[in-house]
Design an enzyme around this catalytic site. Structure first.
Site, short mmCIF file in Angstrom:
data_model
loop_
_atom_site.label_atom_id
_atom_site.label_comp_id
_atom_site.label_asym_id
_atom_site.label_seq_id
_atom_site.Cartn_x
_atom_site.Cartn_y
_atom_site.Cartn_z
N GLU A 108 26.92 -48.06 -70.48
CA GLU A 108 27.60 -48.32 -71.95
C GLU A 108 26.46 -49.30 -72.50
O GLU A 108 26.13 -49.96 -71.38
CB GLU A 108 28.93 -49.08 -71.70
CG GLU A 108 29.83 -48.28 -70.96
CD GLU A 108 31.20 -48.76 -70.67
OE1 GLU A 108 31.65 -49.85 -70.77
OE2 GLU A 108 32.21 -48.18 -70.06
N LYS A 110 26.17 -53.15 -73.67
CA LYS A 110 26.59 -54.59 -73.21
C LYS A 110 26.84 -55.25 -74.53
O LYS A 110 25.90 -55.88 -74.91
CB LYS A 110 25.94 -55.23 -72.21
CG LYS A 110 26.39 -56.57 -71.59
CD LYS A 110 25.77 -56.97 -70.48
CE LYS A 110 26.40 -58.33 -69.81
NZ LYS A 110 26.71 -59.06 -70.73
N ASP A 112 27.50 -58.02 -76.80
CA ASP A 112 27.15 -59.50 -76.78
C ASP A 112 28.07 -60.13 -77.74
O ASP A 112 28.15 -60.52 -78.77
CB ASP A 112 26.01 -60.04 -77.50
CG ASP A 112 25.16 -61.35 -76.82
OD1 ASP A 112 26.09 -61.80 -75.89
OD2 ASP A 112 24.30 -61.89 -77.12
N TYR A 212 36.80 -51.41 -73.15
CA TYR A 212 35.84 -50.66 -72.42
C TYR A 212 36.56 -50.61 -70.84
O TYR A 212 35.61 -50.51 -70.14
CB TYR A 212 34.47 -51.45 -72.32
CG TYR A 212 34.24 -52.93 -72.15
CD1 TYR A 212 34.84 -53.48 -70.98
CD2 TYR A 212 33.66 -53.56 -73.00
CE1 TYR A 212 34.71 -54.87 -71.07
CE2 TYR A 212 33.58 -54.99 -73.10
CZ TYR A 212 34.12 -55.55 -71.97
OH TYR A 212 34.26 -56.92 -71.94
N LYS A 300 20.09 -56.53 -67.70
CA LYS A 300 19.85 -57.40 -68.90
C LYS A 300 18.55 -57.32 -69.28
O LYS A 300 17.37 -56.97 -68.75
CB LYS A 300 20.06 -58.73 -68.61
CG LYS A 300 21.37 -59.57 -67.86
CD LYS A 300 22.13 -59.68 -69.34
CE LYS A 300 23.14 -60.43 -69.00
NZ LYS A 300 22.94 -62.05 -68.80
N CYS A 394 9.63 -95.73 -69.14
CA CYS A 394 10.92 -94.65 -69.24
C CYS A 394 11.00 -95.17 -70.79
O CYS A 394 11.40 -96.14 -71.51
CB CYS A 394 12.13 -95.42 -68.38
SG CYS A 394 13.60 -94.83 -68.83
N CYS A 397 14.93 -97.32 -70.81
CA CYS A 397 15.01 -98.59 -70.35
C CYS A 397 13.50 -99.30 -70.23
O CYS A 397 13.48 -100.48 -69.79
CB CYS A 397 15.69 -98.57 -69.00
SG CYS A 397 14.62 -98.20 -67.64
N CYS A 412 11.52 -92.79 -63.24
CA CYS A 412 11.97 -94.19 -63.33
C CYS A 412 12.71 -94.73 -62.49
O CYS A 412 13.70 -94.27 -61.93
CB CYS A 412 13.07 -93.99 -64.88
SG CYS A 412 13.67 -95.84 -65.21
N CYS A 417 18.98 -98.24 -65.08
CA CYS A 417 18.51 -97.56 -66.27
C CYS A 417 20.04 -96.81 -66.90
O CYS A 417 20.49 -95.78 -66.30
CB CYS A 417 17.58 -96.35 -65.80
SG CYS A 417 17.09 -95.36 -67.43
S1 IVH Z 1 33.05 -54.51 -67.81
C1 IVH Z 1 35.38 -55.20 -64.27
N1 IVH Z 1 31.64 -53.26 -70.06
O1 IVH Z 1 29.85 -58.66 -70.32
C2 IVH Z 1 34.75 -55.00 -65.59
N2 IVH Z 1 31.76 -55.78 -69.85
O2 IVH Z 1 28.36 -59.91 -68.01
C3 IVH Z 1 34.09 -55.98 -66.18
N3 IVH Z 1 30.46 -56.86 -71.61
O3 IVH Z 1 32.42 -60.46 -69.03
C4 IVH Z 1 33.51 -55.87 -67.55
N4 IVH Z 1 30.08 -55.02 -72.87
O4 IVH Z 1 32.48 -59.95 -71.61
C5 IVH Z 1 31.95 -54.36 -69.21
N5 IVH Z 1 30.64 -52.16 -71.91
C6 IVH Z 1 31.06 -53.51 -71.17
C7 IVH Z 1 30.76 -54.63 -71.54
C8 IVH Z 1 31.00 -55.80 -71.00
C9 IVH Z 1 29.93 -56.50 -72.69
C10 IVH Z 1 30.67 -58.35 -71.21
C11 IVH Z 1 32.09 -58.81 -70.85
C12 IVH Z 1 31.77 -59.24 -69.45
C13 IVH Z 1 30.38 -59.71 -69.27
C14 IVH Z 1 29.73 -59.54 -67.82
#
Ligand code: IVH
Length: 657
Positions: A108, A110, A112, A212, A300, A394, A397, A412, A417
């Site tokens: 999936e 992720k 933001d 999700y 990431k 510093c 100070c 320092c 300070c």
């Molecule tokens: S699953 C147990 N799916 O990423 C399941 N999280 O770094 C936990 N997030 O806290 C989450 N897209 O806020 C899941 N497709 C996705 C996501 C997702 C964004 C976020 C979520 C989580 C954070 C973790």
């Protein structure tokens, strides 16, 4: 008659929303939609007693709240572990394969944004809550109701919780900042919007939501995560159209490669790819660590490099007195946030990279890590750049700085300070130290300048100044009470938190833990010699010297005795276990309310004794611990014939160890 018409309009609007948001297939024009909304609004104004609680007119935001109520997540909202490159992805897959022979995944995007839990009763949205610390979040129902992709009513009259991510599209973010706001990135803008007391403001922010996660899939005869996603979509939730079933590691790496290249084409920001084991039985087998599921991880995206100009090099003083150079930068956007400062670590770092004021530099930022200058673009030099000179005094100070020959850092040495003192106080309250919530840097700075805080023990006399504190701008009785309560709570911390909080040079959180575990209470450590301390595994002579010197200093000993007088705990409280217990390798599920523990505390106790805590009941669960008002999980445990403990059995078993 009128009621019937209102019901009819609501049905049309709900259908239009479902087609538009969930199915991405609009069926009526915007004008038609607006006309229906206006007709409904007029009827509701005229006949307020007929207004339905799930009316779509709530989308415009009518509710204003006084404060955010706390919400306890019955099933903790966990976060995800991270992986950063191909080999770590492969390692993740290998780890899974040790438990599940041929794992299938769902990949999936992720998103933001910020995670949200949505609760429905009889199919109607009754509560939306932020993640908070995973156990306790904040009630944001009034704002969630303004988000059009969150259904107010779902397609079946179920009692159900779902979880997902609230986010702001790139377009809405640009539009918002064009109206005079200056949010650094869409995530901050989304978070700022759901934290509004007045839902009219959130309603104008054009937030969105992807769902999700289904925390309780067993209740719906669902056996895979992908089915859960489809089920939630059928209920009317918006799931991400790019979720994909993945059969093997090759497909997974391809999905990641494809989205790494394509991610900028999306209308919203993503910061990685989430990988989840598809089969829910397999998920159960894999279980959880304290913080995250073992059956999922987040890849990431790598840090992005961006060019900008160094406008100045400044010096800041840390809690140990270390004076660190930082670059002020012409603000640039890196990975969605605006960066105007980067750390330069120390003199050697700046000299080796030859960073000068006026230079064009490449900077990078990875996740929440502090941005760094990667390199200087020397071809862009004009000759006007000013070579770097380390500070000699510093900046706060003005005391002359000192340098140990074996370290790159300058310090320092002035214990008076003000910058050092404030930074130490900030550190004392921080999460891994005494964990006193509610003290931002600004509050500590203000309390320090007003003379309420100077040394650590002053936290424990703040209650004597309650009246004066309540008079301060921005504080009320409630916020001061909360702070005082947090301070009081910190007295019960285990020793390692205090040790870390004291800012003893070279004693980080890990070292503090090792020292606490070995000496068990502070008095033992105070009388320990250099040889006693350096004899401990993982403690070298530099740490041992610093620790013993700290406890030979009279001022420090006086401070500790004052803390003792305030009943600050100085004993190591974690249980050390090496032997087999009634908890070792067993799977526990907590349900209902325990009287003696919070969920987190109970979980910590079980884990400390070698047990594993999971959130849902299955044949694989060894023990269900049922507190007051335990609901469906207890019923299920009884149906499956599992061992059930009440709280006193739990306490009795714990007391054996
Ligand atoms: S699953 C147990 N799916 O990423 C399941 N999280 O770094 C936990 N997030 O806290 C989450 N897209 O806020 C899941 N497709 C996705 C996501 C997702 C964004 C976020 C979520 C989580 C954070 C973790």
């Amino acid at each position: 008659m009128i009621e019937a018409r209102m019901d009819e309009i609501i049905k049309i609007i709900n259908e239009a929303n479902y087609n538009y948001y969930t199915l991405d297939n609009p069926t009526i024009s915007d004008q038609e939609y607006d006309r229906y909304m206006q007709e409904l609004q007029k009827l509701e104004e005229k006949y307020p007693h007929l207004k339905r609680v799930d009316s779509p007119t709530q989308r415009v935001g009518s509710e204003v709240i006084d404060e955010f109520k706390k919400v306890t997540h019955e099933i903790p909202m966990l976060s995800l572990s991270n992986v950063f490159n191909e080999s770590e992805i492969i390692q993740f897959d290998e780890r899974i394969k040790k438990v599940v022979a041929t794992p299938k995944y769902v990949a999936e995007l992720k998103i933001d944004g910020l995670s949200v839990s949505l609760k429905y009763e009889k199919g109607k949205l009754v509560r939306a809550a932020t993640r908070g610390d995973g156990i306790i979040g904040e009630d944001i129902t009034h704002n969630a109701k303004t988000i059009k992709s969150i259904p107010l009513t779902i397609n079946k009259p179920l009692d159900i919780e779902v979880r997902g991510e609230i986010y702001m599209s790139k377009a809405s973010f640009e539009k918002l900042n064009a109206t005079g706001h200056n949010f650094a990135n869409p995530r901050n803008a989304a978070a700022g919007s759901v934290r509004q007391l007045d839902s009219k403001i959130a309603a104008t922010r054009n937030l969105d939501c992807f769902i999700y996660h289904l925390p309780d899939p067993e209740d719906y005869n669902i056996y895979t995560h992908f089915e859960a996603l489809r089920f939630m979509k059928e209920l009317g939730f918006v799931t991400n159209p790019n979720n994909k079933k993945i059969n093997n590691i090759e497909e997974l790496l391809k999905y990641i490669d494809d989205w790494t290249a394509k991610r900028h084409t999306l209308p919203y920001e993503i910061d990685g790819i989430v990988i989840k084991v598809n089969d829910l039985n397999d998920q159960q087998k894999l279980g959880f660590t304290a913080r995250s599921p073992k059956w999922a991880t987040a890849y990431k995206f790598p840090a992005e490099e961006v060019l900008t100009k160094v406008t100045d090099i400044i010096f800041t003083v840390g809690r140990t007195g270390q004076v660190t150079p930082s670059a002020n930068l012409e603000p640039v956007r890196v990975m969605g946030s605006i960066i105007s400062r980067a750390t330069l670590h120390n003199e050697d770092y700046v000299v080796s990279k030859d960073i000068r004021v006026g230079d064009i530099v490449a900077i990078k930022k990875a996740g929440d890590v502090i941005p760094e200058v990667v390199k200087v673009i020397k071809e862009r030099r004009t000759g006007h750049e000013q070579p770097f000179k380390m500070a000699t005094h510093c900046p706060i100070c003005h005391h002359e700085l000192i340098k140990n020959n074996e370290e790159a850092a300058y310090y320092c040495p002035n214990d008076q300070c003000p910058a050092k003192k404030q930074e130490k106080l900030i550190h004392f309250t921080s999460r891994n130290a005494m964990n006193i919530e509610g003290f931002g840097d600004r509050i500590i700075e203000d309390f320090f300048n007003l003379g309420f805080l100077c040394n650590y023990d002053d936290f424990y006399t703040l209650n004597e100044h309650k009246e004066e504190l309540m008079e301060l701008e921005g504080f009320g009785e409630k916020s001061i009470n909360n702070l005082l309560e947090e301070i009081e709570k910190s007295k019960n911390n285990s020793l390692e938190r205090l040790l870390f909080g004291l800012s003893i040079r070279h004693v980080g959180a890990k070292t503090a833990d090792i020292l606490a575990k070995n000496f068990l209470n502070l008095d033992n450590l105070i009388v320990a010699s250099f040889d006693d301390v350096s004899a401990i595994k993982d403690i070298g002579p530099i740490i041992a010297k610093s620790v013993t010197e700290y406890f030979q200093n009279d001022e420090n000993l006086k401070l500790i005795s004052r803390l003792k007088n305030h009943h600050v705990n100085m004993v190591y409280l974690k249980t050390v276990t090496t032997s087999i217990t009634d908890f070792t390798d067993k799977t526990f599920v907590l349900t209902g309310t325990l009287e003696q523990f919070t969920r987190e505390e109970a979980k910590a106790k079980i884990e400390a004794l070698g047990g594993i805590v999971t959130s849902s009941v299955s044949k694989k669960t060894d023990v269900v611990i049922a507190g007051l008002e335990a609901g469906s999980k207890l019923t299920k445990a009884q149906k499956l014939g599992l061992t059930v403990w009440d709280e006193s059995t739990f306490i009795n078993t714990l007391s054996k160890y």
